[in-house]
Motif scaffolding. Sequence first.
Motif, PDB file in Angstrom:
ATOM      1  N   ILE A  56       0.820  -1.113   0.124  1.00  0.00           N
ATOM      2  CA  ILE A  56       0.162  -0.115   0.124  1.00  0.00           C
ATOM      3  C   ILE A  56       0.957   1.334  -0.006  1.00  0.00           C
ATOM      4  CG2 ILE A  56      -1.797   1.414   1.322  1.00  0.00           C
ATOM      5  CD1 ILE A  56      -2.208  -1.506   2.844  1.00  0.00           C
ATOM      6  N   HIS A  57       0.550   2.026  -1.127  1.00  0.00           N
ATOM      7  CA  HIS A  57       1.508   3.204  -1.056  1.00  0.00           C
ATOM      8  C   HIS A  57       0.957   4.457  -0.424  1.00  0.00           C
ATOM      9  CE1 HIS A  57       3.597   1.042  -4.012  1.00  0.00           C
ATOM     10  NE2 HIS A  57       4.547   1.946  -4.400  1.00  0.00           N
ATOM     11  N   ASP A  59       2.494   8.522   1.567  1.00  0.00           N
ATOM     12  CA  ASP A  59       3.530   9.523   1.571  1.00  0.00           C
ATOM     13  C   ASP A  59       3.763   9.625   3.078  1.00  0.00           C
ATOM     14  OD1 ASP A  59       4.256  10.518  -0.948  1.00  0.00           O
ATOM     15  OD2 ASP A  59       2.343  11.792  -1.035  1.00  0.00           O
ATOM     16  N   HIS A  60       4.851   9.672   3.508  1.00  0.00           N
ATOM     17  CA  HIS A  60       5.421   9.881   4.815  1.00  0.00           C
ATOM     18  C   HIS A  60       6.889  10.134   4.798  1.00  0.00           C
ATOM     19  CE1 HIS A  60       7.917   6.062   4.795  1.00  0.00           C
ATOM     20  NE2 HIS A  60       6.998   5.803   3.695  1.00  0.00           N
ATOM     21  N   ALA A  69       4.472  15.349   5.484  1.00  0.00           N
ATOM     22  CA  ALA A  69       4.142  14.315   4.342  1.00  0.00           C
ATOM     23  C   ALA A  69       3.137  13.455   4.609  1.00  0.00           C
ATOM     24  CB  ALA A  69       5.465  13.669   4.027  1.00  0.00           C
ATOM     25  N   ILE A 114      -2.220   9.990  -6.646  1.00  0.00           N
ATOM     26  CA  ILE A 114      -1.181   9.396  -7.677  1.00  0.00           C
ATOM     27  C   ILE A 114      -1.228   7.907  -7.534  1.00  0.00           C
ATOM     28  CG2 ILE A 114       1.226   9.283  -7.565  1.00  0.00           C
ATOM     29  CD1 ILE A 114       1.375  12.115  -6.443  1.00  0.00           C
ATOM     30  N   LYS A 115      -1.260   7.592  -6.355  1.00  0.00           N
ATOM     31  CA  LYS A 115      -1.545   5.920  -6.224  1.00  0.00           C
ATOM     32  C   LYS A 115      -1.940   5.569  -4.800  1.00  0.00           C
ATOM     33  CE  LYS A 115       1.025   1.540  -6.715  1.00  0.00           C
ATOM     34  NZ  LYS A 115       2.308   1.096  -7.137  1.00  0.00           N
ATOM     35  N   ALA A 118      -1.347   8.224  -1.782  1.00  0.00           N
ATOM     36  CA  ALA A 118      -0.526   9.263  -1.990  1.00  0.00           C
ATOM     37  C   ALA A 118      -1.189  10.098  -3.052  1.00  0.00           C
ATOM     38  CB  ALA A 118       0.582   8.652  -2.531  1.00  0.00           C
ATOM     39  N   VAL A 119      -1.421  11.267  -2.616  1.00  0.00           N
ATOM     40  CA  VAL A 119      -1.917  12.500  -3.622  1.00  0.00           C
ATOM     41  C   VAL A 119      -1.117  13.531  -3.952  1.00  0.00           C
ATOM     42  CG1 VAL A 119      -4.160  12.017  -2.379  1.00  0.00           C
ATOM     43  CG2 VAL A 119      -2.587  13.836  -1.765  1.00  0.00           C
ATOM     44  N   ASP A 120      -1.201  14.223  -4.961  1.00  0.00           N
ATOM     45  CA  ASP A 120      -0.645  15.314  -5.380  1.00  0.00           C
ATOM     46  C   ASP A 120      -0.655  16.683  -4.743  1.00  0.00           C
ATOM     47  OD1 ASP A 120       0.888  17.224  -6.878  1.00  0.00           O
ATOM     48  OD2 ASP A 120       0.323  16.599  -8.856  1.00  0.00           O
ATOM     49  N   ARG A 121      -0.219  16.950  -3.940  1.00  0.00           N
ATOM     50  CA  ARG A 121      -0.098  18.488  -3.031  1.00  0.00           C
ATOM     51  C   ARG A 121       0.536  19.659  -3.712  1.00  0.00           C
ATOM     52  NH1 ARG A 121       0.380  15.664   2.809  1.00  0.00           N
ATOM     53  NH2 ARG A 121       1.994  14.594   1.171  1.00  0.00           N
TER      54      ARG A 121
ATOM     55  N   ASP B  66       7.692  15.465  -1.970  1.00  0.00           N
ATOM     56  CA  ASP B  66       6.743  15.803  -2.753  1.00  0.00           C
ATOM     57  C   ASP B  66       6.528  17.278  -2.720  1.00  0.00           C
ATOM     58  OD1 ASP B  66       5.666  16.041  -0.307  1.00  0.00           O
ATOM     59  OD2 ASP B  66       3.499  15.936  -0.851  1.00  0.00           O
ATOM     60  N   ARG B  70       9.727  19.546   2.594  1.00  0.00           N
ATOM     61  CA  ARG B  70       9.737  18.402   3.444  1.00  0.00           C
ATOM     62  C   ARG B  70      11.091  17.942   3.820  1.00  0.00           C
ATOM     63  NH1 ARG B  70       4.298  18.470   3.536  1.00  0.00           N
ATOM     64  NH2 ARG B  70       3.189  18.277   1.994  1.00  0.00           N
ATOM     65  N   ARG B 188       9.696  15.008  -6.280  1.00  0.00           N
ATOM     66  CA  ARG B 188       9.407  13.655  -6.439  1.00  0.00           C
ATOM     67  C   ARG B 188      10.466  13.046  -7.508  1.00  0.00           C
ATOM     68  NH1 ARG B 188       4.975  11.579  -3.614  1.00  0.00           N
ATOM     69  NH2 ARG B 188       3.333  12.930  -3.532  1.00  0.00           N
ATOM     70  N   ILE B 210       7.026   9.252  -9.881  1.00  0.00           N
ATOM     71  CA  ILE B 210       5.778   8.985 -10.205  1.00  0.00           C
ATOM     72  C   ILE B 210       5.258   8.013 -11.278  1.00  0.00           C
ATOM     73  CG2 ILE B 210       3.492  10.042 -10.689  1.00  0.00           C
ATOM     74  CD1 ILE B 210       4.022  12.387  -9.052  1.00  0.00           C
ATOM     75  N   MET B 240      12.510   8.802   6.859  1.00  0.00           N
ATOM     76  CA  MET B 240      12.478   7.443   6.468  1.00  0.00           C
ATOM     77  C   MET B 240      13.022   7.460   5.130  1.00  0.00           C
ATOM     78  SD  MET B 240      10.899   5.708   8.674  1.00  0.00           S
ATOM     79  CE  MET B 240      10.505   4.129   7.864  1.00  0.00           C
ATOM     80  N   MET B 556       4.557   4.591  -9.384  1.00  0.00           N
ATOM     81  CA  MET B 556       4.967   4.730  -8.034  1.00  0.00           C
ATOM     82  C   MET B 556       5.205   3.477  -7.506  1.00  0.00           C
ATOM     83  SD  MET B 556       3.264   6.767  -5.089  1.00  0.00           S
ATOM     84  CE  MET B 556       3.815   8.524  -5.024  1.00  0.00           C
ATOM     85  N   MET B 558       7.431   1.799  -4.284  1.00  0.00           N
ATOM     86  CA  MET B 558       8.252   2.237  -3.070  1.00  0.00           C
ATOM     87  C   MET B 558       9.394   1.131  -2.767  1.00  0.00           C
ATOM     88  SD  MET B 558       5.154   1.903  -0.327  1.00  0.00           S
ATOM     89  CE  MET B 558       5.610   0.772   0.984  1.00  0.00           C
TER      90      MET B 558
END
Lengths: 256, 644
Positions: A56-57, A59-60, A69, A114-115, A118-121, B66, B70, B188, B210, B240, B556, B558
Amino acid sequence: MSGNMNLTLKVWRQKNAADKGQFVTYKAADISPEMSFLEMLDVVNERLVKGTQDPIHFDHDCREGICGACSLYINGRPHGPKQAITTCQLHMRSFHDGEIITIEPWRATAFPVIKDLAVDRSAFDRIQQAGGFISVNTGGVPDANEIPISKVVSDEAFNSATCISCGACVAACKNASASLFVSAKISQLALLPQGQPERYRRAQAMVAQMDKEGFGNCTNTGACEIECPKEISLTNINRMRRDFYNAKFFKEEEIN
Amino acid sequence: MVLDSKTPQGPLAEKWNKYKFDLKLVNPSNKRKFTVIVVGTGLAGASAAASLAELGYNVKSFCYQDSPRRAHSIAAQGGINAAKNYQNDGDSVYRLFYDTIKGGDYRSRESNVHRLAEESVNIIDQCVAQGVPFAREYGGLLDNRSFGGAQVSRTFYARGQTGQQLLLGAYSALNRQINLGKVEMYNRHEMLDLVMVDGKAQGIVTRDLISGEIESFAGHAVLLCTGGYGNVFYLSTNAMGCNATAIWRAHKKGAFFANPCYTQIHPTCIPVTGDYQSKLTLMSESLRNDGRVWVPKTKELAEQVRKGQVKPGDLKEDDRDYFLERKYPSFGNLVPRDVASRNAKEVCDGGKGVGTTGKAVYLDFADAIHRLGKDAVQAKYGNLFDMYYQITDENPYEMPMRIYPAVHYTMGGLWVDYNLMTSVPGLYALGECNFSDHGANRLGASALMQGLADGYFVIPYTLGDYLAGIGPKPVDTSHPAFAQTKKDIMDQINKFLAMKGTKTLDEYHRDLGLIMWEYCGMARNEAGLLKAKGLIQALKVDFWKNAIVMGENEEMNMSLEKAGRVADFIELGELMVDDALNRKESCGGHFREESQTEEGEAKRDDENFAYVAAWEFKGENTPSELHKEELIFENVKLTQRSYK
């Protein structure tokens, strides 16, 4: 381990921006209450990968509540059930054994997925690029103590400046308005003497960009303030409006 | 090869000013003919990108996050040092220089550190002009505090989030240049390789996180501002995503890596609770001003406490060991970070640790609350106590805090000369990713200072000298080196994606972290380091055989991102061990067990190790070559630290 929980997750999965997306149910077994929410997702992801399923993707990054994030709409609330913290600071002890947890991305037209979660901010970046700065170059500035600022004013500017650009305010708002975010950024500089020369131009430029990005209007509901992990106050929105109207009606000569 | 530090001649206090005058300038109308690539948008990267764009250069700026805001500079809590002497308490540029050299245990260059102290005062002016809301007094002027054992109050701060406020200042300057079209921002995007043309750095290859697109970008110079490599240890206070890939791949293209074994372990972090732990959270060092560090006196008592049979508050004074106060009567709980950390690990390794894992010591505020009252303690540390409560669910007003050391900062990094240029022409390293200013140990509130000094006030001068030298000949990605580098990266990605083993990337990363922590952490010895080297080599072989990488490149992914980072961490880990093996002395943040005084304290060996160890990559599975830059001290006298 004793005290560990078995949970059911309903997670929004969406392969990419073009995909329709759907909720997928996962079992999260043997979850320690000491884990952070994101560590719980890490554990679930490790198990998915071992079963050769796509993790599961989301953002962090900093995982200490400051980079902004992480996001996640958890059981219908941005950053989950507790107030004044981000998702990365939320711990599993806030949930109970057997609970069903629904996890969605931020939902807003201006924040396309995005996936998965995760969203595009990047709209937030563009709003700040439009005017969220004081036009000084490096070097040639006065000594720092030549600009005395009342402690009260400075503290209030700081309160606005604590915004971490996470987007929870937008996610919480029924109109997907970015007013709390934009007003915090405008307020920080509008309160300080250094921000005065460009004050009205800044308010206009940032509000214009906010509108262009497709955020909704503010209708004074106040959900943003309640959900903001940094407790940014609604007063900022009043300040933004005051500067925006002032700019429109009385300050045209300062803007062009 | 002789490493030329390009340290200017002349008296210490005049070096930088004179040097600036001697540097070549780029004609104002020629500046727009140059493109500069800046990788990373933390304090060093954002300030450099903005300042260079203001001068007229075209800047391409990259970050993996992103948003540039950050970058992990954002998480710095404590403050930023500057020799303003606003408090009239005896501070000066020379005192800040001296404290930093001494704090680094005499393993940094005098010239660089003095320049840092000189520029510190300009940083504060710059940040205030940008609207950074530093703490103020009622009279409207800036407030300062004493930090990290300094004897003067020179630390400027913005509550517990100085890093965020400074970064937002640099980010606003960057935004202004993006708005003006002078900076092209690539969010990104992760740098995966350096492109070399005719022996010079001339571009980078990136992956769009992306779309997965592998792109190359050309520039007249490349600035790496990509932060530290503390995540080699898996658990650290880093974010992270913090990784060593950009600097490691630059290292493989010829940039020397200096002092890789110099890592800083911070004594006051919230302890690990289980295997799932993903990162460690720092509690500000200021807590040691009023907290007392202790463990139960005997192993038996400690075990009872761990099992919850005895509450810590019920232990009698006689049953407690205030080990820092006992061993270091004059500094007590305020001994430097490395001493506090090492002693905490030592008592825990001896079976006296507390908490469910036994890997924690107490930091107790009961006396402070008794002495000052709860309100006074709350006023000073309220936000930190809240943060602790949030994470541990224990109330530090009633129970002593549990703390344990954690990896926090890496003093080592790419070797740079006085211009901040690496051993590769045209490639620069700024901020934490270079080795330059903190020697073997960094003082509190100095990291923010270095990042911003490098970006705002050093690179705008020194880069011009290089660019004026090479001239404004256009560069683009048509040179075959770009296609070749892209192909190499694509091959590596395809290799990763074909890995369908049984062990996850996090499992490898955790294994590496445990090896590093156990054998190459705050205390090391030859036998342990040799063992670590073997373990890392075996881990590397196993990684390429058994790791699982999921998904495809064109999305995308990870898992794919992590694969490259872990592969690089493993290789860097081995170099850290090599460096630690070579440095047979104790100094700064690390304790080499073979090198100690009769009292069991760290013993530096200036005769044999007063040098920078710069490692040159010689090929896969080939030993790296050590180059030494002798450190010359013309102004300070080397002394042994003593905190007894």
